[in-house]
Design a protein around this motif. Sequence first.
Motif, PDB file in Angstrom:
ATOM      1  N   TRP A   1       0.840  -1.201   0.000  1.00 58.31           N
ATOM      2  CA  TRP A   1       0.000   0.000   0.000  1.00 58.31           C
ATOM      3  C   TRP A   1       0.877   1.255   0.000  1.00 58.31           C
ATOM      4  N   GLU A   2       1.869   1.275   0.870  1.00 54.72           N
ATOM      5  CA  GLU A   2       2.730   2.450   0.937  1.00 54.72           C
ATOM      6  C   GLU A   2       3.550   2.598  -0.344  1.00 54.72           C
ATOM      7  N   CYS A   3       3.985   1.483  -0.904  1.00 53.57           N
ATOM      8  CA  CYS A   3       4.707   1.556  -2.182  1.00 53.57           C
ATOM      9  C   CYS A   3       3.819   2.149  -3.272  1.00 53.57           C
ATOM     10  N   SER A   4       2.538   1.765  -3.250  1.00 50.62           N
ATOM     11  CA  SER A   4       1.628   2.276  -4.285  1.00 50.62           C
ATOM     12  C   SER A   4       1.472   3.786  -4.186  1.00 50.62           C
ATOM     13  N   LEU A   5       1.544   4.326  -2.977  1.00 51.72           N
ATOM     14  CA  LEU A   5       1.435   5.774  -2.809  1.00 51.72           C
ATOM     15  C   LEU A   5       2.636   6.477  -3.433  1.00 51.72           C
ATOM     16  N   PHE A   6       3.834   5.894  -3.258  1.00 50.41           N
ATOM     17  CA  PHE A   6       5.021   6.460  -3.893  1.00 50.41           C
ATOM     18  C   PHE A   6       4.942   6.311  -5.409  1.00 50.41           C
ATOM     19  N   GLU A   7       4.435   5.158  -5.849  1.00 53.32           N
ATOM     20  CA  GLU A   7       4.335   4.908  -7.293  1.00 53.32           C
ATOM     21  C   GLU A   7       3.413   5.931  -7.966  1.00 53.32           C
ATOM     22  N   GLU A   8       2.373   6.369  -7.247  1.00 48.21           N
ATOM     23  CA  GLU A   8       1.469   7.386  -7.803  1.00 48.21           C
ATOM     24  C   GLU A   8       2.201   8.674  -8.141  1.00 48.21           C
ATOM     25  N   HIS A   9       3.326   8.896  -7.478  1.00 46.08           N
ATOM     26  CA  HIS A   9       4.117  10.101  -7.722  1.00 46.08           C
ATOM     27  C   HIS A   9       5.337   9.793  -8.582  1.00 46.08           C
ATOM     28  N   GLY A  10       5.335   8.608  -9.216  1.00 48.81           N
ATOM     29  CA  GLY A  10       6.412   8.236 -10.125  1.00 48.81           C
ATOM     30  C   GLY A  10       7.704   7.845  -9.447  1.00 48.81           C
ATOM     31  N   PHE A  11       7.650   7.515  -8.152  1.00 50.00           N
ATOM     32  CA  PHE A  11       8.866   7.154  -7.416  1.00 50.00           C
ATOM     33  C   PHE A  11       8.909   5.644  -7.188  1.00 50.00           C
ATOM     34  N   GLY A  12       9.970   5.010  -7.655  1.00 47.73           N
ATOM     35  CA  GLY A  12      10.089   3.569  -7.481  1.00 47.73           C
ATOM     36  C   GLY A  12      11.427   3.123  -6.939  1.00 47.73           C
ATOM     37  N   ASP A  13      12.217   4.082  -6.446  1.00 48.44           N
ATOM     38  CA  ASP A  13      13.541   3.756  -5.900  1.00 48.44           C
ATOM     39  C   ASP A  13      13.368   3.303  -4.444  1.00 48.44           C
ATOM     40  N   ILE A  14      12.811   2.112  -4.293  1.00 49.41           N
ATOM     41  CA  ILE A  14      12.323   1.633  -2.998  1.00 49.41           C
ATOM     42  C   ILE A  14      12.873   0.246  -2.704  1.00 49.41           C
ATOM     43  N   LYS A  15      13.143  -0.012  -1.438  1.00 49.98           N
ATOM     44  CA  LYS A  15      13.316  -1.392  -0.975  1.00 49.98           C
ATOM     45  C   LYS A  15      12.360  -1.594   0.191  1.00 49.98           C
ATOM     46  N   ILE A  16      12.056  -2.857   0.467  1.00 50.81           N
ATOM     47  CA  ILE A  16      11.004  -3.164   1.436  1.00 50.81           C
ATOM     48  C   ILE A  16      11.509  -4.158   2.484  1.00 50.81           C
ATOM     49  N   SER A  17      11.034  -3.990   3.703  1.00 50.30           N
ATOM     50  CA  SER A  17      11.194  -5.029   4.725  1.00 50.30           C
ATOM     51  C   SER A  17       9.851  -5.259   5.396  1.00 50.30           C
ATOM     52  N   VAL A  18       9.572  -6.500   5.746  1.00 49.47           N
ATOM     53  CA  VAL A  18       8.345  -6.864   6.475  1.00 49.47           C
ATOM     54  C   VAL A  18       8.771  -7.762   7.641  1.00 49.47           C
ATOM     55  N   LYS A  19       9.195  -7.147   8.717  1.00 55.66           N
ATOM     56  CA  LYS A  19       9.818  -7.894   9.810  1.00 55.66           C
ATOM     57  C   LYS A  19       8.808  -8.355  10.858  1.00 55.66           C
ATOM     58  N   HIS A  20       9.102  -9.521  11.400  1.00 61.09           N
ATOM     59  CA  HIS A  20       8.300 -10.094  12.478  1.00 61.09           C
ATOM     60  C   HIS A  20       9.251 -10.826  13.410  1.00 61.09           C
ATOM     61  N   ASN A  21       8.874 -10.936  14.690  1.00 59.86           N
ATOM     62  CA  ASN A  21       9.759 -11.623  15.639  1.00 59.86           C
ATOM     63  C   ASN A  21       9.666 -13.140  15.545  1.00 59.86           C
ATOM     64  N   ASP A  22       8.644 -13.650  14.860  1.00 64.10           N
ATOM     65  CA  ASP A  22       8.473 -15.089  14.678  1.00 64.10           C
ATOM     66  C   ASP A  22       9.022 -15.469  13.302  1.00 64.10           C
ATOM     67  N   PRO A  23      10.084 -16.274  13.240  1.00 62.50           N
ATOM     68  CA  PRO A  23      10.672 -16.614  11.939  1.00 62.50           C
ATOM     69  C   PRO A  23       9.683 -17.260  10.976  1.00 62.50           C
ATOM     70  N   VAL A  24       8.726 -18.037  11.485  1.00 58.52           N
ATOM     71  CA  VAL A  24       7.764 -18.711  10.608  1.00 58.52           C
ATOM     72  C   VAL A  24       6.881 -17.681   9.900  1.00 58.52           C
ATOM     73  N   VAL A  25       6.378 -16.698  10.666  1.00 54.90           N
ATOM     74  CA  VAL A  25       5.549 -15.644  10.080  1.00 54.90           C
ATOM     75  C   VAL A  25       6.384 -14.794   9.128  1.00 54.90           C
ATOM     76  N   MET A  26       7.596 -14.466   9.559  1.00 55.25           N
ATOM     77  CA  MET A  26       8.479 -13.635   8.740  1.00 55.25           C
ATOM     78  C   MET A  26       8.788 -14.304   7.404  1.00 55.25           C
ATOM     79  N   ILE A  27       9.115 -15.574   7.412  1.00 55.29           N
ATOM     80  CA  ILE A  27       9.441 -16.292   6.171  1.00 55.29           C
ATOM     81  C   ILE A  27       8.253 -16.251   5.211  1.00 55.29           C
ATOM     82  N   GLU A  28       7.071 -16.519   5.725  1.00 54.03           N
ATOM     83  CA  GLU A  28       5.891 -16.549   4.859  1.00 54.03           C
ATOM     84  C   GLU A  28       5.573 -15.154   4.320  1.00 54.03           C
ATOM     85  N   ALA A  29       5.772 -14.131   5.138  1.00 51.92           N
ATOM     86  CA  ALA A  29       5.519 -12.760   4.671  1.00 51.92           C
ATOM     87  C   ALA A  29       6.438 -12.411   3.508  1.00 51.92           C
ATOM     88  N   TYR A  30       7.713 -12.735   3.633  1.00 53.40           N
ATOM     89  CA  TYR A  30       8.649 -12.418   2.554  1.00 53.40           C
ATOM     90  C   TYR A  30       8.369 -13.240   1.299  1.00 53.40           C
TER      91      TYR A  30
END
Length: 386
Positions: A180-209
Amino acid sequence: MTAVTLGIPTIGAKEEEVPLSVANRRMSRQIMVGSVPVGGKAPVSVQSMTTTLTSDVDATLQQIAELTAAGCQIVRVAVPSADDAAALPIIAKKSQLPVIADIHFQPKYVFAAIDAGCAAVRVNPGNIKKFDDKVGDIAKAAADAGIPIRIGVNAGSLDKRLLEKYGKATPDALVESALWECSLFEEHGFGDIKISVKHNDPVVMIEAYRRLAARCDYPLHLGVTEAGPQFQGTIKSAVAFGALLAEGIGDTIRVSLSCPPVEEVKVGNQILESLALRERGLDIVSCPSCGRAQVDVHTLSERVSAALEGFPVPLRVAVMGCVVNGPGEAREADLGVASGNGKGQIFVKGEVIKTVPESEIVEALLEEAVRIAEERGIAVDPDAIA
């Protein structure tokens, strides 16, 4: 680079060896964090974060120097106050590493970090007030300065709207927040982005990535957030990173540990070396403790590791304590010892070159390691290694 065999070959067939670094690698778009490429075909990089008050410029730069010496490639600094923001221009200019400013709560510090010349900015959309209203201005400022933005979603600070929708920080909730946040940047033509989706549970984190990797081509920063004390956090991070990196997912990593940040870097580099994603440095092969051992393998391996710490030549050293696997492992290593009955047989490139008393094993291994380095054209001062 060490090769990893993928698949099970038929009997008599020649095994096809494929470096893990290119096997099934997810091809993400590439961004530049200062001088460090992230994504695309760039090597996986190791990051850490300073623990000093950013406003204490000298202490922060000293810690960055220590991280640089440990093999860190990108460093993040916290910017929770105006004093921290005011220190950024000096830190960004004098740092040996590209500096990422870590911003929470106050959008104004994003602009301060960009103006200060930081190599990138990390924003946490879940806890920045009226962040969505500022995206256009942030995108323009970052684009004009030519620096990337990291969208850093954390389970512990997920947007309340998504918590209400999903009930908790599920993989889908983390992914939706990031995209969602990436889409807001994309609306302004900005795509120089990297993403992290961190969680303290490795199982949840692996599936999210995994889900995130399937839905975008942005480079991904891997992390198990709040992973815990050094031992527990190392295990969690190694399990999660190993699973994802073996699938080709992940472009840069940070091992989050409750200990000095230099230890994070050591663990991160070791994970990459273990997966053959980085040339191995010092690789100690030592047998587990068992009733067959005729030497204190734990103490001996610790002494050998300490003596060779910082050795400038990639080296596999086998420290073995019995006659079952000892000679075989020692022969396979660049350098090794098979110990027993108060003595140690010293192996170099598969050949026994001498036998020394147990008390002289460490000294003998160090001496031969220096000789191996000299044969490769690298002069080593034994007193300056550790």
